[in-house]
Write an enzyme that holds these catalytic residues in place. Sequence first.
Site, PDB file in Angstrom:
ATOM      1  N   HIS A 135       0.778  -1.238   0.000  1.00 57.77           N
ATOM      2  CA  HIS A 135       0.000   0.000   0.000  1.00 57.77           C
ATOM      3  C   HIS A 135       0.816   1.299   0.000  1.00 57.77           C
ATOM      4  O   HIS A 135       0.259   2.353   0.315  1.00 57.77           O
ATOM      5  CB  HIS A 135      -0.926   0.053   1.222  1.00 57.77           C
ATOM      6  N   GLY A 186      -0.607  -2.139  -5.674  1.00 57.21           N
ATOM      7  CA  GLY A 186      -1.576  -3.229  -5.546  1.00 57.21           C
ATOM      8  C   GLY A 186      -2.949  -2.734  -5.144  1.00 57.21           C
ATOM      9  O   GLY A 186      -3.951  -3.409  -5.368  1.00 57.21           O
ATOM     10  N   HIS A 187      -2.996  -1.581  -4.494  1.00 55.04           N
ATOM     11  CA  HIS A 187      -4.298  -0.973  -4.157  1.00 55.04           C
ATOM     12  C   HIS A 187      -4.373   0.372  -4.847  1.00 55.04           C
ATOM     13  O   HIS A 187      -3.757   1.344  -4.415  1.00 55.04           O
ATOM     14  CB  HIS A 187      -4.451  -0.823  -2.649  1.00 55.04           C
ATOM     15  N   GLU A 317     -12.791  -9.636  -0.190  1.00 58.70           N
ATOM     16  CA  GLU A 317     -13.444  -8.346  -0.005  1.00 58.70           C
ATOM     17  C   GLU A 317     -13.992  -7.852  -1.343  1.00 58.70           C
ATOM     18  O   GLU A 317     -13.896  -6.673  -1.675  1.00 58.70           O
ATOM     19  CB  GLU A 317     -12.484  -7.300   0.565  1.00 58.70           C
ATOM     20  N   CYS A 401     -10.724   1.775   7.388  1.00 64.75           N
ATOM     21  CA  CYS A 401     -10.878   2.468   6.104  1.00 64.75           C
ATOM     22  C   CYS A 401     -12.265   3.068   5.910  1.00 64.75           C
ATOM     23  O   CYS A 401     -12.407   4.199   5.432  1.00 64.75           O
ATOM     24  CB  CYS A 401     -10.563   1.515   4.957  1.00 64.75           C
ATOM     25  N   CYS A 402     -13.319   2.304   6.301  1.00 63.75           N
ATOM     26  CA  CYS A 402     -14.686   2.768   5.997  1.00 63.75           C
ATOM     27  C   CYS A 402     -15.078   3.987   6.816  1.00 63.75           C
ATOM     28  O   CYS A 402     -15.896   4.799   6.361  1.00 63.75           O
ATOM     29  CB  CYS A 402     -15.690   1.656   6.277  1.00 63.75           C
TER      30      CYS A 402
HETATM   31  O1  FUB Z   1      -6.528  -2.214   2.015  1.00 61.42           O
HETATM   32  C1  FUB Z   1      -6.975  -0.931   2.376  1.00 61.42           C
HETATM   33  C2  FUB Z   1      -8.454  -0.981   2.663  1.00 61.42           C
HETATM   34  O2  FUB Z   1      -8.683  -1.866   3.748  1.00 61.42           O
HETATM   35  C3  FUB Z   1      -9.299  -1.539   1.548  1.00 61.42           C
HETATM   36  O3  FUB Z   1      -9.742  -0.596   0.632  1.00 61.42           O
HETATM   37  C4  FUB Z   1     -10.405  -2.166   2.271  1.00 61.42           C
HETATM   38  O4  FUB Z   1     -11.134  -3.090   1.504  1.00 61.42           O
HETATM   39  C5  FUB Z   1      -9.714  -2.784   3.454  1.00 61.42           C
HETATM   40  O5  FUB Z   1      -9.147  -4.001   3.107  1.00 61.42           O
HETATM   41 ZN    ZN Z   2     -13.542   0.138   4.059  1.00 60.05          ZN
END
Ligand code: FUB
Ligand code: ZN
Length: 637
Positions: A135, A186-187, A317, A401-402
């Site tokens: 990340h 990767g993200h 996920e 994260c959310c």
């Molecule tokens: O990996 C970073 C964040 O954490 C992702 O966007 C979410 O799905 C959770 O895995």
């Molecule tokens: Zn999230």
Amino acid sequence: MSQYHPIRFVDVRLTGDFWRERLDTVLAHTIPSQHKKLAEYGLLESLKLPQPPPPLRFPRHANGFTVQVFWDSDIGKWIEAASYALSHRRDADIEAKIEAIIDDFEKAQAPDGYLNCWYLGREPEKRWSNLRDNHELYNAGHMLEGAIAYFETTGRRRWLDVMERYVELIRQTFGPGPGQKRGYCGHQEIEIALIKLYHLTGEKKHLDLAAYFINERGAQPPHYYDVERTEREKNGWETQRYPFPNYEYQQSHKPVREQDKVVGHAVRAMYMYSAMADLAVELNDAGLKAACETLWKDVMETKMYVTAGLGPSAQNEGFTWDFDLPNQSAYAETCASVALIFWAQRMLHLDLDGKYADILELALFNGALSGLSRDGEHYFYMNPLESNGMPHRWDWHTCPCCTMNVSRLIASVGGYFLSTAPDGLAVHLYGGISSTVSVKGTDVAVQETSNYPWDGAVRIAIDPATPLAFDLKLRVPGWCHGATAKVNGQAVALKPVNGYATINRTWTRGDVVELDLPMPPVRLFAHPGVIMDAGRVALKRGPLVYCVEEADNPGGRVQRYKLPRTADLTVEHRTDLFKGIGVVTLKASASAIDESDWHTLYRTAPPSEKSATVTALPYYLWANRGQGSMVVWLPEA
Ligand code: FUB
Ligand code: ZN
């Protein structure tokens, strides 16, 4: 490509009750409490460099991974959310907290610009060694978005300067040139942030770097993640086998333009498609646009929950196979619905087509908004469509994260209402805003007043500084039939094209448009391929999907109800359910299985039923009055 561009979040005031209440809650409760959690869980401490890092709060998984690698992103996202909130009401205490974080980031930054507190603090020698999992660029993206939002709100550019130095290092490090790494994260996320930086500065190099990351993704054999894995193996840093059979998880299994199925991790996918749509707009790239359209069709036709939740599976996920939309085990991460809003907004600016605004609105009022509690301090990470009361809302998460995704969305929601073009103004959302936009170089004050989403009567006052002819494009939602409008009390014919009705006239100060969007409750049925919803019905009114919750229907699990196809759905305006807000519930005569005479797991006697009344509540409001069962897809009688 459309000529329309969204207006800036800082240029919109929220005046309607619905969003004003959510915003006030975010300002008063969510932002301050999130800061407390960042401190309590050690995230703020992780910025204090150089110093020996404290023991890990979240020990590494067997595969060596810990969520702590992306803590920088959570902090960046909090600053972004707080900055949007500050644009509505300045707050010296929050600003001091942000400044303290910037102090730490500034001190932590390496002389060459590198800024990742995980690597700087714990394993500096491993910098850029695992883009696939760790990340680094994702963190940089969220930090950059935070820096841009803070600058836009406050005009202070210290953190933006820090981040621009870091971006410069990233530009030197990644690319097709000699000595550069042909990597990408990767993200996905940094791509969106770089395009925002381009919008802010006008510097094309930021757009080019975003385009590089998108174009390089999955592009050339050998695959970059294999190349870097081989390096890690040489260094003795790779201890575990990669758990997935290919690179669909992070959408790098093939070049993005060749991708035609929505696969893998839902948030990564949505962030990537957002960046692709952004680039398609900015570079007039027909290939990217076509890929976005194909992917959009795939997710809409086979992979989206009725609430605009995305990704049924906890395992990745993310996405599985077509029509796999289980209700109770739905993952439907809040972040994924938030990110769908980002994508939909960008698609809308590729083509001004109401089908994108409809999904933006659906995700906003349902899959995303459900992520934040009434009190603003409790969250859902997963958003199931059926529940026995577990899991409940939590006040933080090991992977937070959310939490900041939903707060940054609500605090910036004004930015989704309007767009301008050289010759027009488009209104996408309703719910009470005021703004002054520039059309053909003239200031036009726009005041939209309504009790939306509870009521479809919308009043829009248009006050140009001087009389001005332009197109006013009003979205007529796809769910709405029989919309009517008046201008200054005179009926005008609405002839929506692609979901937008155009009123062209010379607008003068004092002009008022009244739009009426009928919103009777409706029943929705799922495609037969969604076997989990066979024989079931969902209820919707306007943009709101409804659920049946135990709090309104006491007496046991709500799955006992069966709703006759012909039962009337009665609309009730209620002020007694939630302190401080009125809501609309739906009531119907139904039947209910009588559980009182069941004493065995199985029996030959069929269930007995009795008549009952069932009350449905907007889905986003569930789990705010204790723990209990809930169902969106009700069995039909
Ligand atoms: O990996 C970073 C964040 O954490 C992702 O966007 C979410 O799905 C959770 O895995
Ligand atoms: Zn999230």
